[in-house]
Design a protein around this motif. Structure first.
Motif, mmCIF file in Angstrom:
data_model
loop_
_atom_site.group_PDB
_atom_site.id
_atom_site.type_symbol
_atom_site.label_atom_id
_atom_site.label_comp_id
_atom_site.label_asym_id
_atom_site.label_seq_id
_atom_site.Cartn_x
_atom_site.Cartn_y
_atom_site.Cartn_z
ATOM 1 N N UNK A 69 0.814 -1.219 0.000
ATOM 2 C CA UNK A 69 0.000 0.000 0.000
ATOM 3 C C UNK A 69 0.849 1.271 0.000
ATOM 4 N N UNK A 70 1.905 1.300 0.765
ATOM 5 C CA UNK A 70 2.718 2.508 0.838
ATOM 6 C C UNK A 70 3.474 2.755 -0.469
ATOM 7 N N UNK A 71 4.026 1.710 -1.055
ATOM 8 C CA UNK A 71 4.791 1.865 -2.297
ATOM 9 C C UNK A 71 3.869 2.208 -3.466
ATOM 10 N N UNK A 72 2.807 1.418 -3.655
ATOM 11 C CA UNK A 72 1.911 1.667 -4.787
ATOM 12 C C UNK A 72 1.124 2.963 -4.602
ATOM 13 N N UNK A 73 0.747 3.292 -3.362
ATOM 14 C CA UNK A 73 0.039 4.539 -3.107
ATOM 15 C C UNK A 73 0.903 5.744 -3.428
ATOM 16 N N UNK A 74 2.151 5.740 -2.972
ATOM 17 C CA UNK A 74 3.060 6.857 -3.247
ATOM 18 C C UNK A 74 3.358 6.966 -4.742
ATOM 19 N N UNK A 75 3.548 5.822 -5.403
ATOM 20 C CA UNK A 75 3.819 5.835 -6.836
ATOM 21 C C UNK A 75 2.630 6.389 -7.618
ATOM 22 N N UNK A 76 1.419 5.993 -7.238
ATOM 23 C CA UNK A 76 0.217 6.499 -7.894
ATOM 24 C C UNK A 76 0.072 7.999 -7.686
ATOM 25 N N UNK A 77 0.350 8.461 -6.492
ATOM 26 C CA UNK A 77 0.261 9.894 -6.191
ATOM 27 C C UNK A 77 1.198 10.706 -7.092
ATOM 28 N N UNK A 78 2.418 10.245 -7.255
ATOM 29 C CA UNK A 78 3.393 10.973 -8.064
ATOM 30 C C UNK A 78 3.072 10.881 -9.562
ATOM 31 N N UNK A 79 2.727 9.696 -10.036
ATOM 32 C CA UNK A 79 2.436 9.518 -11.463
ATOM 33 C C UNK A 79 1.169 10.268 -11.870
ATOM 34 N N UNK A 80 0.141 10.245 -11.007
ATOM 35 C CA UNK A 80 -1.092 10.958 -11.314
ATOM 36 C C UNK A 80 -0.866 12.452 -11.401
ATOM 37 N N UNK A 81 -0.112 13.012 -10.465
ATOM 38 C CA UNK A 81 0.178 14.437 -10.498
ATOM 39 C C UNK A 81 1.013 14.827 -11.700
ATOM 40 N N UNK A 82 2.021 14.006 -12.038
ATOM 41 C CA UNK A 82 2.865 14.290 -13.193
ATOM 42 C C UNK A 82 2.058 14.258 -14.490
ATOM 43 N N UNK A 83 1.163 13.276 -14.604
ATOM 44 C CA UNK A 83 0.348 13.172 -15.812
ATOM 45 C C UNK A 83 -0.622 14.347 -15.934
ATOM 46 N N UNK A 84 -1.185 14.788 -14.824
ATOM 47 C CA UNK A 84 -2.131 15.904 -14.854
ATOM 48 C C UNK A 84 -1.469 17.179 -15.369
ATOM 49 N N UNK A 85 -0.195 17.367 -15.072
ATOM 50 C CA UNK A 85 0.515 18.572 -15.502
ATOM 51 C C UNK A 85 0.748 18.613 -17.007
ATOM 52 N N UNK A 86 0.623 17.484 -17.694
ATOM 53 C CA UNK A 86 0.949 17.400 -19.116
ATOM 54 C C UNK A 86 -0.288 17.411 -20.010
ATOM 55 N N UNK A 87 -1.481 17.600 -19.439
ATOM 56 C CA UNK A 87 -2.719 17.519 -20.207
ATOM 57 C C UNK A 87 -3.373 18.886 -20.349
ATOM 58 N N UNK A 88 -4.197 19.029 -21.392
ATOM 59 C CA UNK A 88 -4.907 20.273 -21.625
ATOM 60 C C UNK A 88 -6.400 20.179 -21.434
ATOM 61 N N UNK A 89 -6.944 18.954 -21.440
ATOM 62 C CA UNK A 89 -8.380 18.760 -21.240
ATOM 63 C C UNK A 89 -8.690 18.913 -19.752
ATOM 64 N N UNK A 90 -9.551 19.884 -19.424
ATOM 65 C CA UNK A 90 -9.813 20.195 -18.023
ATOM 66 C C UNK A 90 -10.363 18.991 -17.263
ATOM 67 N N UNK A 91 -11.205 18.215 -17.910
ATOM 68 C CA UNK A 91 -11.785 17.049 -17.246
ATOM 69 C C UNK A 91 -10.729 15.974 -16.984
ATOM 70 N N UNK A 92 -9.811 15.781 -17.927
ATOM 71 C CA UNK A 92 -8.740 14.809 -17.729
ATOM 72 C C UNK A 92 -7.751 15.273 -16.668
ATOM 73 N N UNK A 93 -7.513 16.568 -16.586
ATOM 74 C CA UNK A 93 -6.647 17.100 -15.530
ATOM 75 C C UNK A 93 -7.220 16.749 -14.155
ATOM 76 N N UNK A 94 -8.535 16.961 -14.000
ATOM 77 C CA UNK A 94 -9.179 16.623 -12.729
ATOM 78 C C UNK A 94 -9.172 15.127 -12.488
ATOM 79 N N UNK A 95 -9.331 14.330 -13.558
ATOM 80 C CA UNK A 95 -9.340 12.877 -13.408
ATOM 81 C C UNK A 95 -7.998 12.370 -12.903
#
Length: 213
Positions: A69-95
């Motif tokens: 849980x700690x490893x996968x949770x932290x990895x998901x947190x970082x990957x999700x935030x990094x991906x959100x910064x690279x998108x232009x669709x407002x709904x996908x950014x929130x997703x």
């Protein structure tokens, strides 16, 4: 026991879109905006987090629980935030922001002590209260402007001042700005994680060494 716990965690993590099961959540953006608000902010994606929180008192000390849980949770947190910064669709950014927040919640709920569990409870409530308005605001903006592309949106705040106020308050809570609930929840989370929790087990039937006998 370890195999059983691991299989339960696979179900919980896939339900809450934790890596490597996080692809389905952004792909669910074809749903209407009110459905997205329910899907991303309330019961649907939180079901796995709820299961982890409910089972933590019994299984937090099982060998695969905390590492997974700690490893996968932290990895998901970082990957999700990094991906959100690279998108232009407002709904996908929130997703992808939701994916990142779910990773954070997984770390809190999976840590397995009282302080982090309380912080996770506050964070679940705060996330629902700021993410649902943001998705509904996205739907209003899409309907009014005809697009969700951040690069094409300009002057929306002047055209929709009330919507802008709601979006600002919800965004400030998501960013953890005082005195909003998001600030209180994240401060509780960082305090609990920074001090390693209080070490008290979640199971009230188990004693902590510091308890008076």
């Amino acid at each position: 026991m370890s195999v059983a716990v691991l299989l339960v965690l696979v179900g919980a993590l896939s339900k809450s879109a934790i890596w490597p099961f996080s692809v389905w959540l952004p792909n669910a953006m074809a749903a209407p905006t009110p459905v997205s608000a329910y899907l991303h902010a309330a019961a649907m994606v939180k079901a796995g987090i709820y299961l982890i929180a409910r089972l933590a008192p019994a299984f937090a000390d099982a060998p695969p629980w905390r590492p997974v849980l700690l490893v996968l949770g932290a990895l998901t947190m970082l990957l999700g935030g990094w991906r959100a910064l690279r998108l232009g669709d407002l709904k996908l950014v929130l997703a992808y922001g939701t994916v990142s927040q779910l990773g954070f919640l997984t770390v809190l709920a999976g840590a397995g002590d009282r302080d982090t569990a309380l912080a996770a409870t506050a964070m679940i409530l705060a996330h629902a209260l700021f993410k649902a308005p943001l998705f509904l605001v996205t739907g209003i903006v899409d309907h009014a402007a005809g697009t969700r592309d951040l690069r094409a949106l300009s002057g929306v705040g002047r055209a929709l001042p009330r919507v802008a106020v709601v979006a600002t308050l919800a965004g400030a809570s998501m960013a953890g700005l005082p005195p909003l609930l998001g600030f209180a929840a994240k401060e509780a989370a960082f305090t609990a994680l920074g001090h390693g929790g209080d070490g008290r087990p979640l199971d009230p039937g188990r004693r902590h060494p510091s308890d008076r006998r």
